[in-house]
Design a protein around this motif. Structure first.
Motif, PDB file in Angstrom:
ATOM      1  N   PHE A  29       0.821  -1.216   0.000  1.00 38.03           N
ATOM      2  CA  PHE A  29       0.000   0.000   0.000  1.00 38.03           C
ATOM      3  C   PHE A  29       0.856   1.267   0.000  1.00 38.03           C
ATOM      4  CE2 PHE A  29      -3.393  -2.778   2.088  1.00 38.03           C
ATOM      5  CZ  PHE A  29      -4.250  -2.748   0.996  1.00 38.03           C
ATOM      6  N   LYS A  30       2.100   1.192  -0.512  1.00 41.40           N
ATOM      7  CA  LYS A  30       3.028   2.326  -0.361  1.00 41.40           C
ATOM      8  C   LYS A  30       2.515   3.614  -1.022  1.00 41.40           C
ATOM      9  CE  LYS A  30       6.173   1.151  -4.233  1.00 41.40           C
ATOM     10  NZ  LYS A  30       5.092   0.523  -4.976  1.00 41.40           N
ATOM     11  N   ASP A  31       1.718   3.507  -2.078  1.00 38.83           N
ATOM     12  CA  ASP A  31       1.241   4.710  -2.769  1.00 38.83           C
ATOM     13  C   ASP A  31      -0.108   5.209  -2.265  1.00 38.83           C
ATOM     14  OD1 ASP A  31       3.501   4.696  -4.373  1.00 38.83           O
ATOM     15  OD2 ASP A  31       2.575   3.342  -5.839  1.00 38.83           O
ATOM     16  N   ALA A  32      -0.650   4.562  -1.233  1.00 37.44           N
ATOM     17  CA  ALA A  32      -1.973   4.960  -0.726  1.00 37.44           C
ATOM     18  C   ALA A  32      -1.857   5.557   0.665  1.00 37.44           C
ATOM     19  CB  ALA A  32      -2.896   3.751  -0.695  1.00 37.44           C
ATOM     20  N   LYS A  33      -2.537   6.694   0.868  1.00 42.36           N
ATOM     21  CA  LYS A  33      -2.603   7.262   2.216  1.00 42.36           C
ATOM     22  C   LYS A  33      -3.829   6.718   2.947  1.00 42.36           C
ATOM     23  CE  LYS A  33      -0.211  11.653   1.624  1.00 42.36           C
ATOM     24  NZ  LYS A  33      -0.395  13.059   1.208  1.00 42.36           N
ATOM     25  N   THR A  34      -4.892   6.493   2.163  1.00 46.41           N
ATOM     26  CA  THR A  34      -6.165   6.073   2.741  1.00 46.41           C
ATOM     27  C   THR A  34      -6.632   4.786   2.071  1.00 46.41           C
ATOM     28  OG1 THR A  34      -6.756   8.379   3.123  1.00 46.41           O
ATOM     29  CG2 THR A  34      -8.558   6.786   3.166  1.00 46.41           C
ATOM     30  N   ALA A  84      -6.953   2.584  -2.549  1.00 50.32           N
ATOM     31  CA  ALA A  84      -6.695   1.158  -2.287  1.00 50.32           C
ATOM     32  C   ALA A  84      -7.918   0.604  -1.573  1.00 50.32           C
ATOM     33  CB  ALA A  84      -5.454   1.003  -1.412  1.00 50.32           C
ATOM     34  N   ILE A  85      -8.108  -0.694  -1.662  1.00 49.95           N
ATOM     35  CA  ILE A  85      -9.315  -1.330  -1.110  1.00 49.95           C
ATOM     36  C   ILE A  85      -8.921  -2.542  -0.271  1.00 49.95           C
ATOM     37  CG2 ILE A  85     -11.479  -2.530  -1.707  1.00 49.95           C
ATOM     38  CD1 ILE A  85     -11.398  -0.909  -4.386  1.00 49.95           C
ATOM     39  N   PHE A  86      -9.617  -2.695   0.871  1.00 49.46           N
ATOM     40  CA  PHE A  86      -9.423  -3.882   1.718  1.00 49.46           C
ATOM     41  C   PHE A  86     -10.793  -4.446   2.096  1.00 49.46           C
ATOM     42  CE2 PHE A  86      -8.563  -5.091   6.439  1.00 49.46           C
ATOM     43  CZ  PHE A  86      -8.555  -6.451   6.126  1.00 49.46           C
ATOM     44  N   THR A  87     -11.015  -5.712   1.782  1.00 49.18           N
ATOM     45  CA  THR A  87     -12.238  -6.386   2.226  1.00 49.18           C
ATOM     46  C   THR A  87     -11.879  -7.398   3.300  1.00 49.18           C
ATOM     47  OG1 THR A  87     -13.174  -6.189   0.006  1.00 49.18           O
ATOM     48  CG2 THR A  87     -14.266  -7.713   1.501  1.00 49.18           C
ATOM     49  N   GLY A  88     -12.428  -7.206   4.491  1.00 51.18           N
ATOM     50  CA  GLY A  88     -12.105  -8.059   5.632  1.00 51.18           C
ATOM     51  C   GLY A  88     -12.931  -9.338   5.655  1.00 51.18           C
ATOM     52  N   GLY A  89     -12.559 -10.245   6.529  1.00 48.83           N
ATOM     53  CA  GLY A  89     -13.231 -11.528   6.670  1.00 48.83           C
ATOM     54  C   GLY A  89     -14.510 -11.452   7.484  1.00 48.83           C
ATOM     55  N   GLY A  90     -15.111 -12.589   7.676  1.00 51.91           N
ATOM     56  CA  GLY A  90     -16.376 -12.687   8.402  1.00 51.91           C
ATOM     57  C   GLY A  90     -17.204 -13.735   7.701  1.00 51.91           C
ATOM     58  N   ASN A  91     -18.462 -13.423   7.432  1.00 44.88           N
ATOM     59  CA  ASN A  91     -19.315 -14.396   6.743  1.00 44.88           C
ATOM     60  C   ASN A  91     -19.405 -14.071   5.247  1.00 44.88           C
ATOM     61  OD1 ASN A  91     -22.003 -15.458   5.653  1.00 44.88           O
ATOM     62  ND2 ASN A  91     -21.688 -16.633   7.540  1.00 44.88           N
ATOM     63  N   THR A  92     -18.988 -15.025   4.437  1.00 46.89           N
ATOM     64  CA  THR A  92     -18.909 -14.820   2.989  1.00 46.89           C
ATOM     65  C   THR A  92     -20.289 -14.573   2.378  1.00 46.89           C
ATOM     66  OG1 THR A  92     -17.012 -16.316   2.974  1.00 46.89           O
ATOM     67  CG2 THR A  92     -17.985 -15.795   0.853  1.00 46.89           C
ATOM     68  N   PHE A  93     -21.316 -15.265   2.884  1.00 43.76           N
ATOM     69  CA  PHE A  93     -22.673 -15.101   2.341  1.00 43.76           C
ATOM     70  C   PHE A  93     -23.206 -13.695   2.622  1.00 43.76           C
ATOM     71  CE2 PHE A  93     -21.935 -19.546   2.962  1.00 43.76           C
ATOM     72  CZ  PHE A  93     -22.493 -20.153   1.851  1.00 43.76           C
ATOM     73  N   PRO A 117      -5.055  -1.190  -5.910  1.00 45.24           N
ATOM     74  CA  PRO A 117      -4.591  -2.289  -5.048  1.00 45.24           C
ATOM     75  C   PRO A 117      -5.727  -2.820  -4.178  1.00 45.24           C
ATOM     76  CG  PRO A 117      -3.093  -0.424  -4.893  1.00 45.24           C
ATOM     77  CD  PRO A 117      -4.294   0.052  -5.650  1.00 45.24           C
ATOM     78  N   TYR A 118      -5.834  -4.137  -4.114  1.00 44.16           N
ATOM     79  CA  TYR A 118      -6.902  -4.799  -3.355  1.00 44.16           C
ATOM     80  C   TYR A 118      -6.303  -5.839  -2.426  1.00 44.16           C
ATOM     81  CZ  TYR A 118     -10.977  -7.739  -2.266  1.00 44.16           C
ATOM     82  OH  TYR A 118     -11.946  -8.449  -1.615  1.00 44.16           O
ATOM     83  N   LEU A 119      -6.683  -5.741  -1.151  1.00 40.02           N
ATOM     84  CA  LEU A 119      -6.333  -6.775  -0.176  1.00 40.02           C
ATOM     85  C   LEU A 119      -7.609  -7.480   0.275  1.00 40.02           C
ATOM     86  CD1 LEU A 119      -4.589  -8.188   2.098  1.00 40.02           C
ATOM     87  CD2 LEU A 119      -5.094  -6.166   3.515  1.00 40.02           C
ATOM     88  N   GLY A 120      -7.600  -8.798   0.235  1.00 39.55           N
ATOM     89  CA  GLY A 120      -8.705  -9.569   0.801  1.00 39.55           C
ATOM     90  C   GLY A 120      -8.161 -10.514   1.843  1.00 39.55           C
ATOM     91  N   THR A 121      -8.926 -10.685   2.936  1.00 39.56           N
ATOM     92  CA  THR A 121      -8.582 -11.725   3.900  1.00 39.56           C
ATOM     93  C   THR A 121      -9.823 -12.580   4.096  1.00 39.56           C
ATOM     94  OG1 THR A 121      -9.214 -10.377   5.825  1.00 39.56           O
ATOM     95  CG2 THR A 121      -6.909 -10.284   5.146  1.00 39.56           C
ATOM     96  N   SER A 122      -9.634 -13.881   4.130  1.00 41.92           N
ATOM     97  CA  SER A 122     -10.718 -14.834   4.431  1.00 41.92           C
ATOM     98  C   SER A 122     -11.928 -14.623   3.496  1.00 41.92           C
ATOM     99  CB  SER A 122     -11.065 -14.698   5.914  1.00 41.92           C
ATOM    100  OG  SER A 122     -11.880 -15.748   6.341  1.00 41.92           O
TER     101      SER A 122
END
Lengths: 235, 235
Positions: A29-34, A84-93, A117-122
């Motif tokens: 995420f070096k080029d993203a502030k938020t 940049a985008i981050f989608t966190g884990g939890g319930n996929t449905f 840039p996209y980060l996904g976890t779980s």
């Protein structure tokens, strides 16, 4: 050019939220502030605000600001304009249902394919595959479709778990479940153990982290691949 | 008058298919010579024929004939004319998809509500609840709905598993998953451990077998009930 991290989990045992990959994320995420956070998967049913606060605390460690997509009047524009985008884990449905409900699938797919840039976890990683048909989650809501973003030409099984040979429980092992998937579907499935992630860079899909991953291809014996392995030949 | 057995599992550790409840089944199916078997859930993707053969072998022990619903030209008539019905376990999504595809939901609901004895194990028990939203299975196919037969006014979680306190795996425990279900749904959930079953007789719903069951009610602390407990007050 696609620039994506698809992580098995946000948290490894005995470590804080995202801690195990903060070095990697600092570079990524070096080029993203938020970072725009998509908290829709709501682990344990926590609120979007609570979940966003948790992500913000972790990213503060590497001097990133986090804003939740639920705070925008127009979530489609929020995705288009994100650094940049981050989608966190939890319930996929729950996550997929909310993405469809807010008409975000197409925009998210286009924006990330074009290089945000996209980060996904779980659960946020499950949706990077073709469908959520290899999710481990309980189907607590009925989404309009199981089809997802297809950033990679296969399906993800996050939190991949090896069979417990001491167990007397008769429920299916993860491997049995993925084999059942292949009774009805042909795409490959990558079993990502906790601590592993896929680094997508244009057409390259590298396995990263310390662990091996387990690859399930239709009509083939499952096999292990080492960290550093290139997975872009799979389809 | 409803006459139903809703079993957590077909098989307990170290025992043959259905062996642990053959005495109970001998009494339960005393008025039936032939049992109509619904093999749609196809565990490990085995064929309808193979699965029916497995059920037939077990029921031969108590002198019952088993016929697979897939061998009938008209499965709706097969259900209407059945002396008794057994739906085996496997993948709940595959089972529900096939029931909808063959337009069997309404007929199955009416026939069993009117008194045809019904045995469900695992996936075949999940469908006795209001929805399959508390299934443990991998969502390997997308069914037209998650709504099911509602023979009992709550949901079933078969193969209920207590948390493994030694595990370093970060995936959710069963209890966490069911609590997440209650973030979006209000019906109670019965966690049926392997070896337990519910005996439905008209309005009576008794917990049977040697083990306790775990009851999850909306906005309440989960609690245990003993074998012999009457569950018909739940809603």
């Amino acid at each position: 050019m696609k620039n994506i991290i698809i992580a098995s989990t946000s948290t490894i045992h005995g470590s804080d939220y995202l801690e195990y990959m903060l070095d990697e994320l600092s570079t990524f995420f070096k080029d993203a502030k938020t970072i725009l956070f998509i908290p829709y998967a709501r682990p344990s049913g926590i609120s979007h605000n609570e979940y966003t606060k948790k992500a913000a605390t972790a990213f503060a460690e590497i001097d990133k600001k986090v804003v939740g997509i639920h705070t925008f009047k127009n979530p489609i524009e929020a995705i288009k304009n994100a650094e940049a985008i981050f989608t966190g884990g939890g319930n996929t449905f729950v996550l997929v249902n909310q993405l469809y409900k807010n008409n975000l699938i197409t925009t998210l797919k286009e924006t990330v394919t074009n290089g945000t840039p996209y980060l996904g976890t779980s659960a946020g990683s499950n949706i990077c595959g073709l469908t959520i048909k290899t999710s481990n989650d309980m189907p607590i809501v009925y989404p309009p479709s199981f089809n997802t973003l297809g950033f990679v030409p296969f399906n993800i099984n996050p939190h991949y778990l090896d069979p417990n040979t001491n167990s007397k429980h008769m429920g299916e092992t993860r491997e049995t479940r993925i084999k059942e998937f292949h009774s009805y579907n042909t795409p490959p499935v990558i079993g990502l153990r906790e601590g592993s992630w896929l680094r997508v860079n244009g057409d390259s899909i590298l396995l990263k982290g310390k662990l091996k991953a387990r690859v399930f291809e239709y009509n083939k014996t499952p096999y292990e691949v080492e960290s550093g392995f290139q997975l872009n030949h799979l389809k």
